[in-house]
Design an enzyme around this catalytic site. Structure first.
Site, PDB file in Angstrom:
ATOM      1  N   LYS A 105       8.622   4.542  -2.738  1.00 17.24           N
ATOM      2  CA  LYS A 105       8.098   3.825  -1.561  1.00 17.24           C
ATOM      3  C   LYS A 105       8.216   2.343  -1.847  1.00 17.24           C
ATOM      4  CE  LYS A 105       6.170   4.751   2.446  1.00 17.24           C
ATOM      5  NZ  LYS A 105       6.385   5.939   3.282  1.00 17.24           N
ATOM      6  N   ASP A 153       9.468   2.611   7.736  1.00 16.70           N
ATOM      7  CA  ASP A 153       8.071   3.060   7.710  1.00 16.70           C
ATOM      8  C   ASP A 153       7.308   2.072   8.590  1.00 16.70           C
ATOM      9  OD1 ASP A 153       6.231   5.088   6.162  1.00 16.70           O
ATOM     10  OD2 ASP A 153       5.174   3.194   5.999  1.00 16.70           O
TER      11      ASP A 153
HETATM   12  P1  NAD Z   1       4.679   2.170  13.132  1.00 17.46           P
HETATM   13  O1  NAD Z   1       4.487   0.825  12.544  1.00 17.46           O
HETATM   14  O2  NAD Z   1       5.886   2.456  13.961  1.00 17.46           O
HETATM   15  O3  NAD Z   1       3.390   2.595  13.994  1.00 17.46           O
HETATM   16  C1  NAD Z   1       2.087   2.556  13.492  1.00 17.46           C
HETATM   17  C2  NAD Z   1       1.117   2.743  14.672  1.00 17.46           C
HETATM   18  O4  NAD Z   1      -0.213   2.880  14.170  1.00 17.46           O
HETATM   19  C3  NAD Z   1       1.091   1.559  15.634  1.00 17.46           C
HETATM   20  O5  NAD Z   1       0.964   2.066  16.958  1.00 17.46           O
HETATM   21  C4  NAD Z   1      -0.192   0.810  15.250  1.00 17.46           C
HETATM   22  O6  NAD Z   1      -0.714   0.059  16.320  1.00 17.46           O
HETATM   23  C5  NAD Z   1      -1.069   1.978  14.889  1.00 17.46           C
HETATM   24  N1  NAD Z   1      -2.233   1.683  14.049  1.00 17.46           N
HETATM   25  C6  NAD Z   1      -2.309   0.945  12.914  1.00 17.46           C
HETATM   26  N2  NAD Z   1      -3.576   0.937  12.455  1.00 17.46           N
HETATM   27  C7  NAD Z   1      -4.310   1.702  13.310  1.00 17.46           C
HETATM   28  C8  NAD Z   1      -5.667   2.096  13.378  1.00 17.46           C
HETATM   29  N3  NAD Z   1      -6.548   1.718  12.449  1.00 17.46           N
HETATM   30  N4  NAD Z   1      -6.066   2.898  14.400  1.00 17.46           N
HETATM   31  C9  NAD Z   1      -5.191   3.317  15.347  1.00 17.46           C
HETATM   32  N5  NAD Z   1      -3.892   2.984  15.316  1.00 17.46           N
HETATM   33  C10 NAD Z   1      -3.457   2.182  14.325  1.00 17.46           C
HETATM   34  O7  NAD Z   1       4.618   3.194  11.882  1.00 17.46           O
HETATM   35  P2  NAD Z   1       5.182   4.679  11.807  1.00 17.46           P
HETATM   36  O8  NAD Z   1       6.542   4.662  11.220  1.00 17.46           O
HETATM   37  O9  NAD Z   1       4.910   5.383  13.102  1.00 17.46           O
HETATM   38  O10 NAD Z   1       4.233   5.287  10.673  1.00 17.46           O
HETATM   39  C11 NAD Z   1       2.934   5.796  10.955  1.00 17.46           C
HETATM   40  C12 NAD Z   1       2.519   6.695   9.798  1.00 17.46           C
HETATM   41  O11 NAD Z   1       3.467   7.767   9.648  1.00 17.46           O
HETATM   42  C13 NAD Z   1       2.448   6.013   8.430  1.00 17.46           C
HETATM   43  O12 NAD Z   1       1.442   6.626   7.657  1.00 17.46           O
HETATM   44  C14 NAD Z   1       3.811   6.349   7.819  1.00 17.46           C
HETATM   45  O13 NAD Z   1       3.821   6.273   6.406  1.00 17.46           O
HETATM   46  C15 NAD Z   1       3.973   7.775   8.314  1.00 17.46           C
HETATM   47  N6  NAD Z   1       5.342   8.290   8.330  1.00 17.46           N
HETATM   48  C16 NAD Z   1       6.327   7.635   8.990  1.00 17.46           C
HETATM   49  C17 NAD Z   1       7.613   8.191   9.009  1.00 17.46           C
HETATM   50  C18 NAD Z   1       8.737   7.578   9.793  1.00 17.46           C
HETATM   51  O14 NAD Z   1       9.799   8.193   9.864  1.00 17.46           O
HETATM   52  N7  NAD Z   1       8.563   6.430  10.405  1.00 17.46           N
HETATM   53  C19 NAD Z   1       7.872   9.375   8.317  1.00 17.46           C
HETATM   54  C20 NAD Z   1       6.830  10.021   7.661  1.00 17.46           C
HETATM   55  C21 NAD Z   1       5.559   9.471   7.685  1.00 17.46           C
END
Ligand code: NAD
Length: 425
Positions: free
Chosen positions: A116, A156
């Protein structure tokens, strides 16, 4: 603008994500009956790099940011894992996320280790040109330790396909030739895979529907709530709604909204594209409420880690939690949720669709041969459902939670690779 503030302000358990990840590893080692030396080896990352990123801002001033890349395990293949741009990034968080990536890749039988990366920066406060300079400098500092056979970043929180294109270009320039396989989650024009952008969310919904079926819930009569409306949460809300569920609550970092009759997700997506937030689309959550506590069948936390702790977990009414985010549930919350009879589909299974299609993208880039979106989606579905069946069967036959089953299956695969390779020297 109320509920999510209360989510953000809810006290986290004192443990960090790294403590949580190590507690889960300890439980898996105990289930498997492995000795202390294996725990000691797997509790520590294999390699970690911290870099300074001097940035010339658009106004001519210079500031210095900090970035990390942690490679937790390389026994089963090159390291793989996302790159996060967030003001909350710290080394222990990155270490935990790298460890979870190792288990995720092993569980889904993807031939990678776990890694990561993170830069401590709030991307909303920087221009596109500044973000490009941050990304390129971070990449050039990491060039010796990344590459298609070493460590392959992906998007991410706070990063996207444009970030991946800058990494790929910076790395390729330093190598003197185009290296498509150095990152995944690239734009289609640069060897991205069809279906990658939606893969994590699709995978979340494949296992959500399987988990619902396992406890007798029908999609057409079920409700859902989603925390986070970014790359993962927004697709999860869309696919849940397409599968027939009524999505009655959604939140992002600015606030939460509710609509008991169901939220029109495509219209919400348009609203978010125009305004940058879900806030204002329909009624806000009541003051002090949390989307995590809505009376729904399925809850998808898809924002950040640690939101379900011992106190917030007690408020959960959902029958199934499907972890779109990494590490949203602390070990204390896991115990509370188990005692409430809530089925938790763990992150290393639920959100593995992203790394599965990243693997497909890497395979396609290495072969310079591209698959159709149907091929990608079918293979993704097959892998997710087969992992779900393995985890569920293991959980039932050993009388353990889905998380303990998933982690121990994954740790076993990594341990077997370690043992086969032996210790050098
Ligand atoms: P992103 O930046 O695209 O979106 C994050 C979202 O969470 C945004 O809408 C933001 O406003 C919201 N957010 C942040 N803090 C918050 C809170 N306290 N309460 C409510 N909403 C909140 O990120 P993403 O890529 O969608 O990733 C989200 C999660 O999924 C992370 O934990 C990431 O590690 C995990 N993840 C992502 C992927 C991927 O392919 N992007 C794959 C596996 C896991």
């Amino acid at each position: 603008m109320t509920s999510v503030l209360s989510e953000q302000q809810a006290p986290r358990d004192l443990a960090s994500p790294l403590d949580d990840a190590r507690t889960q590893l300890r439980e898996a080692i105990d289930v498997l009956g492995y000795d202390e030396s294996l725990y000691a080896m797997l509790a520590q990352p294999r390699r970690e790099v911290t870099v300074s990123i001097p940035l010339r801002r658009d106004d001519g001033s210079v500031e210095v940011l900090t970035g990390h890349r942690v490679q937790h395990n390389l026994s089963r293949g090159p390291a793989k894992g996302g790159l996060r741009f967030s003001p909350d990034v710290d080394l222990d968080e990155v270490r935990a996320l790298a460890m979870w990536m190792t288990w995720k890749c092993a569980l889904l039988d993807v031939p990678y280790g776990g890694a990561k990366g993170g830069v401590r920066v709030d991307p909303r406060l920087y221009s596109e040109a500044e973000l490009e300079r941050i990304t390129r400098r971070y990449t050039s500092e990491l060039t010796p330790v990344i590459g298609p056979e070493i460590d392959i970043p992906a998007p991410d929180i706070g990063t996207d396909e444009q970030t991946m294109a800058w990494i790929m270009d910076t790395y390729s320039v330093s190598r003197g030739h185009t290296v498509l396989g150095v990152v995944t989650g690239k734009p289609m024009s640069l060897g991205g895979s069809l279906g990658r952008a939606s893969a994590t969310s699709r995978g979340v919904v494949h296992v959500a529907l399987a988990a619902m079926e396992s406890i007798g819930l029908q999609a057409s009569s079920s409700t859902a709530a989603v925390q986070g409306f970014g790359k993962v949460g927004r697709g999860a809300a869309r696919f849940l709604s397409e599968a027939g569920l009524r999505v009655v609550g959604v939140s992002d970092q600015y606030g939460g909204i509710v609509a008991p009759e169901g939220i029109d997700i495509p219209a919400l997506e348009e609203h978010v594209d125009e305004t940058g937030s879900v806030v204002g689309f329909c009624s806000p959550l009541d003051e002090g409420d949390s989307v995590l506590a809505l009376d729904v069948d399925v809850l998808v936390p898809a924002a950040v880690e640690g939101v379900l702790n011992a106190s917030t977990a007690r408020l959960v009414k959902a029958k199934v939690i499907v972890e779109g985010a990494n590490g949203p549930t602390t070990p204390d919350a896991d115990r509370v949720l188990a005692s409430q009879g809530c089925l938790v589909v763990p992150d290393i299974l639920a959100n593995a669709g992203g790394v599965v299609v990243s693997y497909f993208e890497w395979v396609q880039a290495n072969q310079a041969y591209w698959w159709s979106s149907e091929e990608v989606d079918d293979r993704l579905r097959e892998r997710m459902l087969s992992a779900w069946t393995n985890v569920r069967t293991h959980s039932e036959s050993h009388g353990i939670t889905l998380r303990a089953a998933a982690t121990s299956l994954a740790v076993k695969k990594v341990a077997e690779a370690h043992q086969a390779r032996g210790l050098y020297p």
